[in-house]
Design a protein around this motif. Structure first.
Motif, PDB file in Angstrom:
ATOM      1  N   THR A  69       0.917  -1.194   0.158  1.00 12.85           N
ATOM      2  CA  THR A  69      -0.037  -0.027   0.125  1.00 12.85           C
ATOM      3  C   THR A  69       0.734   1.261   0.020  1.00 12.85           C
ATOM      4  OG1 THR A  69      -1.903  -1.038   1.167  1.00 12.85           O
ATOM      5  CG2 THR A  69      -1.781   1.179   1.256  1.00 12.85           C
ATOM      6  N   THR A  70       2.085   1.135   0.906  1.00 15.84           N
ATOM      7  CA  THR A  70       2.762   2.319   0.938  1.00 15.84           C
ATOM      8  C   THR A  70       3.426   2.664  -0.302  1.00 15.84           C
ATOM      9  OG1 THR A  70       3.236   1.962   3.329  1.00 15.84           O
ATOM     10  CG2 THR A  70       4.724   3.363   2.267  1.00 15.84           C
ATOM     11  N   ILE A  71       3.924   1.704  -1.009  1.00 12.62           N
ATOM     12  CA  ILE A  71       4.885   1.786  -2.188  1.00 12.62           C
ATOM     13  C   ILE A  71       3.789   2.301  -3.464  1.00 12.62           C
ATOM     14  CG2 ILE A  71       5.945   0.709  -4.073  1.00 12.62           C
ATOM     15  CD1 ILE A  71       7.335  -0.921  -1.724  1.00 12.62           C
ATOM     16  N   GLY A  72       2.569   1.630  -3.239  1.00 10.27           N
ATOM     17  CA  GLY A  72       1.628   1.912  -4.436  1.00 10.27           C
ATOM     18  C   GLY A  72       1.149   3.242  -4.356  1.00 10.27           C
ATOM     19  N   LEU A  73       1.069   3.956  -3.082  1.00 13.91           N
ATOM     20  CA  LEU A  73       0.631   5.311  -3.202  1.00 13.91           C
ATOM     21  C   LEU A  73       1.857   6.253  -3.305  1.00 13.91           C
ATOM     22  CD1 LEU A  73      -1.729   4.978  -0.113  1.00 13.91           C
ATOM     23  CD2 LEU A  73      -2.491   5.397  -2.337  1.00 13.91           C
ATOM     24  N   GLY A  74       2.998   5.591  -3.718  1.00 13.25           N
ATOM     25  CA  GLY A  74       4.049   6.696  -4.156  1.00 13.25           C
ATOM     26  C   GLY A  74       5.114   6.919  -3.031  1.00 13.25           C
TER      27      GLY A  74
ATOM     28  N   PRO B 228       8.095   6.337  -0.221  1.00 15.99           N
ATOM     29  CA  PRO B 228       9.039   5.303   0.539  1.00 15.99           C
ATOM     30  C   PRO B 228       9.312   5.312   1.829  1.00 15.99           C
ATOM     31  CG  PRO B 228      10.128   7.474  -0.492  1.00 15.99           C
ATOM     32  CD  PRO B 228       8.658   7.307  -0.379  1.00 15.99           C
ATOM     33  N   ALA B 229       8.412   6.112   2.627  1.00 13.85           N
ATOM     34  CA  ALA B 229       8.797   6.586   3.879  1.00 13.85           C
ATOM     35  C   ALA B 229       8.383   5.348   4.873  1.00 13.85           C
ATOM     36  CB  ALA B 229       7.977   7.914   4.279  1.00 13.85           C
ATOM     37  N   VAL B 230       9.140   5.241   5.890  1.00 12.39           N
ATOM     38  CA  VAL B 230       9.077   4.051   6.770  1.00 12.39           C
ATOM     39  C   VAL B 230       7.872   4.401   7.892  1.00 12.39           C
ATOM     40  CG1 VAL B 230      10.004   2.792   8.912  1.00 12.39           C
ATOM     41  CG2 VAL B 230      11.337   3.206   6.809  1.00 12.39           C
ATOM     42  N   SER B 231       7.626   5.746   8.027  1.00 13.47           N
ATOM     43  CA  SER B 231       6.583   6.330   9.001  1.00 13.47           C
ATOM     44  C   SER B 231       5.495   6.006   8.282  1.00 13.47           C
ATOM     45  CB  SER B 231       6.754   7.716   9.226  1.00 13.47           C
ATOM     46  OG  SER B 231       6.878   8.452   7.922  1.00 13.47           O
ATOM     47  N   ASP B 232       5.325   6.116   6.928  1.00 14.54           N
ATOM     48  CA  ASP B 232       4.063   5.880   6.230  1.00 14.54           C
ATOM     49  C   ASP B 232       3.643   4.131   6.254  1.00 14.54           C
ATOM     50  OD1 ASP B 232       3.700   8.463   5.633  1.00 14.54           O
ATOM     51  OD2 ASP B 232       4.152   8.253   3.387  1.00 14.54           O
ATOM     52  N   PHE B 233       4.653   3.559   6.419  1.00 11.77           N
ATOM     53  CA  PHE B 233       4.477   2.175   6.219  1.00 11.77           C
ATOM     54  C   PHE B 233       3.964   1.797   7.769  1.00 11.77           C
ATOM     55  CE2 PHE B 233       7.009  -1.333   8.281  1.00 11.77           C
ATOM     56  CZ  PHE B 233       6.334  -2.548   7.869  1.00 11.77           C
ATOM     57  N   LEU B 234       4.686   2.466   8.681  1.00 16.94           N
ATOM     58  CA  LEU B 234       4.180   2.188  10.118  1.00 16.94           C
ATOM     59  C   LEU B 234       2.734   2.531  10.285  1.00 16.94           C
ATOM     60  CD1 LEU B 234       5.111   0.946  12.896  1.00 16.94           C
ATOM     61  CD2 LEU B 234       6.260   3.141  13.371  1.00 16.94           C
ATOM     62  N   ALA B 235       2.576   3.545   9.894  1.00 20.10           N
ATOM     63  CA  ALA B 235       1.222   4.252  10.151  1.00 20.10           C
ATOM     64  C   ALA B 235       0.125   3.149   9.521  1.00 20.10           C
ATOM     65  CB  ALA B 235       1.258   5.670   9.257  1.00 20.10           C
ATOM     66  N   ARG B 236       0.272   2.116   8.378  1.00 23.31           N
ATOM     67  CA  ARG B 236      -0.564   1.400   8.068  1.00 23.31           C
ATOM     68  C   ARG B 236      -0.913   0.113   8.771  1.00 23.31           C
ATOM     69  NH1 ARG B 236       1.122   4.689   4.291  1.00 23.31           N
ATOM     70  NH2 ARG B 236      -0.088   5.125   2.606  1.00 23.31           N
ATOM     71  N   LEU B 237      -0.116   0.068   9.874  1.00 24.68           N
ATOM     72  CA  LEU B 237      -0.175  -1.284  11.034  1.00 24.68           C
ATOM     73  C   LEU B 237      -0.652  -0.664  12.308  1.00 24.68           C
ATOM     74  CD1 LEU B 237       3.589  -2.424   9.933  1.00 24.68           C
ATOM     75  CD2 LEU B 237       1.164  -3.473   9.182  1.00 24.68           C
ATOM     76  N   SER B 238      -0.882  -1.797  13.117  1.00 27.51           N
ATOM     77  CA  SER B 238      -1.208  -1.538  14.517  1.00 27.51           C
ATOM     78  C   SER B 238      -0.323  -2.390  15.357  1.00 27.51           C
ATOM     79  CB  SER B 238      -2.685  -1.885  14.511  1.00 27.51           C
ATOM     80  OG  SER B 238      -3.503  -1.120  13.817  1.00 27.51           O
ATOM     81  N   PRO B 239       0.813  -2.127  15.408  1.00 25.27           N
ATOM     82  CA  PRO B 239       1.703  -2.888  16.414  1.00 25.27           C
ATOM     83  C   PRO B 239       1.489  -2.390  17.752  1.00 25.27           C
ATOM     84  CG  PRO B 239       2.929  -1.335  15.448  1.00 25.27           C
ATOM     85  CD  PRO B 239       1.583  -1.057  14.812  1.00 25.27           C
ATOM     86  N   VAL B 240       1.926  -3.113  18.764  1.00 25.78           N
ATOM     87  CA  VAL B 240       2.161  -2.599  20.050  1.00 25.78           C
ATOM     88  C   VAL B 240       3.276  -1.968  20.229  1.00 25.78           C
ATOM     89  CG1 VAL B 240       0.814  -4.349  21.216  1.00 25.78           C
ATOM     90  CG2 VAL B 240       3.219  -4.914  21.177  1.00 25.78           C
ATOM     91  N   THR B 241       3.771  -0.851  21.203  1.00 29.72           N
ATOM     92  CA  THR B 241       5.019  -0.411  21.415  1.00 29.72           C
ATOM     93  C   THR B 241       5.411  -1.107  22.785  1.00 29.72           C
ATOM     94  OG1 THR B 241       3.992   1.451  22.214  1.00 29.72           O
ATOM     95  CG2 THR B 241       4.481   1.690  20.221  1.00 29.72           C
ATOM     96  N   VAL B 242       6.835  -1.296  22.721  1.00 33.82           N
ATOM     97  CA  VAL B 242       7.289  -1.850  23.999  1.00 33.82           C
ATOM     98  C   VAL B 242       8.553  -0.843  24.279  1.00 33.82           C
ATOM     99  CG1 VAL B 242       8.699  -3.807  24.598  1.00 33.82           C
ATOM    100  CG2 VAL B 242       6.997  -4.020  22.810  1.00 33.82           C
TER     101      VAL B 242
END
Length: 194
Positions: free
Chosen positions: A147-152, A154-168
């Protein structure tokens, strides 16, 4: 099964003309230190790199049990590397780490695998999220990358925003937190020896 993807697809501009993956650190390639440092925290290691660096990276990892995921399009950035590596990874969960962090302790992926919920677990070290030393659901990571690449982007922050991980928070002993910033020390050491 727990996988690891080691990202080694970049051009290593922080290291000048040297390739960061195969740069020497006390007589051993940096990437070899990263892979062996994972220890028993993972069941398999997938190394993502550019095809034009294949021979050098394979030589640096000679004798180690690793699989390779070669970038179909070079220089796509870490999001493209995560996608390529996770497509090859066989585990349900994948620890992602760059090849220039040879001192990250093996306890980090272990703790993140244990804590992973939703789409994964991202460490907070000194209050900062470290999405490039995190555990992700393998399928979720591939989808978020697509999704991130498809929307043009390359940002890791955009990749992370599409996920719902826990933070440790501070998942490693305090003295080990500095290891996340070891790249700066490696570059400084290399510059001083030149």
């Amino acid at each position: 099964m727990r996988s690891a993807v080691v990202l080694a697809g970049g051009r290593a501009t922080r290291f000048g003309d040297a390739d960061e993956a195969t740069a020497d650190l006390d007589g051993e390639p940096v990437i070899r230190r990263v892979v062996t440092g994972l220890g028993d925290a993972v069941d398999e290691v997938v190394v993502n790199c550019r095809d034009d660096r294949r021979a050098d990276v394979e030589a640096a990892l000679s004798g180690l049990d690793v699989r390779f995921a070669f970038d179909p399009v070079p220089d796509g950035g870490p999001v493209a590397g995560i996608r390529t590596g996770c497509r090859v990874a066989r585990g349900d969960w994948t620890f992602v780490t760059p090849c220039d962090r040879p001192f990250v302790p093996a306890v980090l992926p272990k703790r993140l695998f244990e804590a992973a919920e939703g789409d994964g677990a991202v460490p907070l070290v000194s209050g900062r999220a470290r999405p490039l030393s995190a555990v992700y659901g393998t399928t979720a990571a591939v989808e978020a990358c697509e999704t991130t690449i498809g929307l043009g982007s390359p940002a890791v922050s955009d990749f992370l925003a599409r996920l719902s991980p826990v933070t440790v928070s501070d998942p490693v002993p305090e003295h080990a937190s500095d290891e996340f910033d070891a790249t700066a020390a490696l570059c400084t050491s290399r510059d001083q020896s030149a």
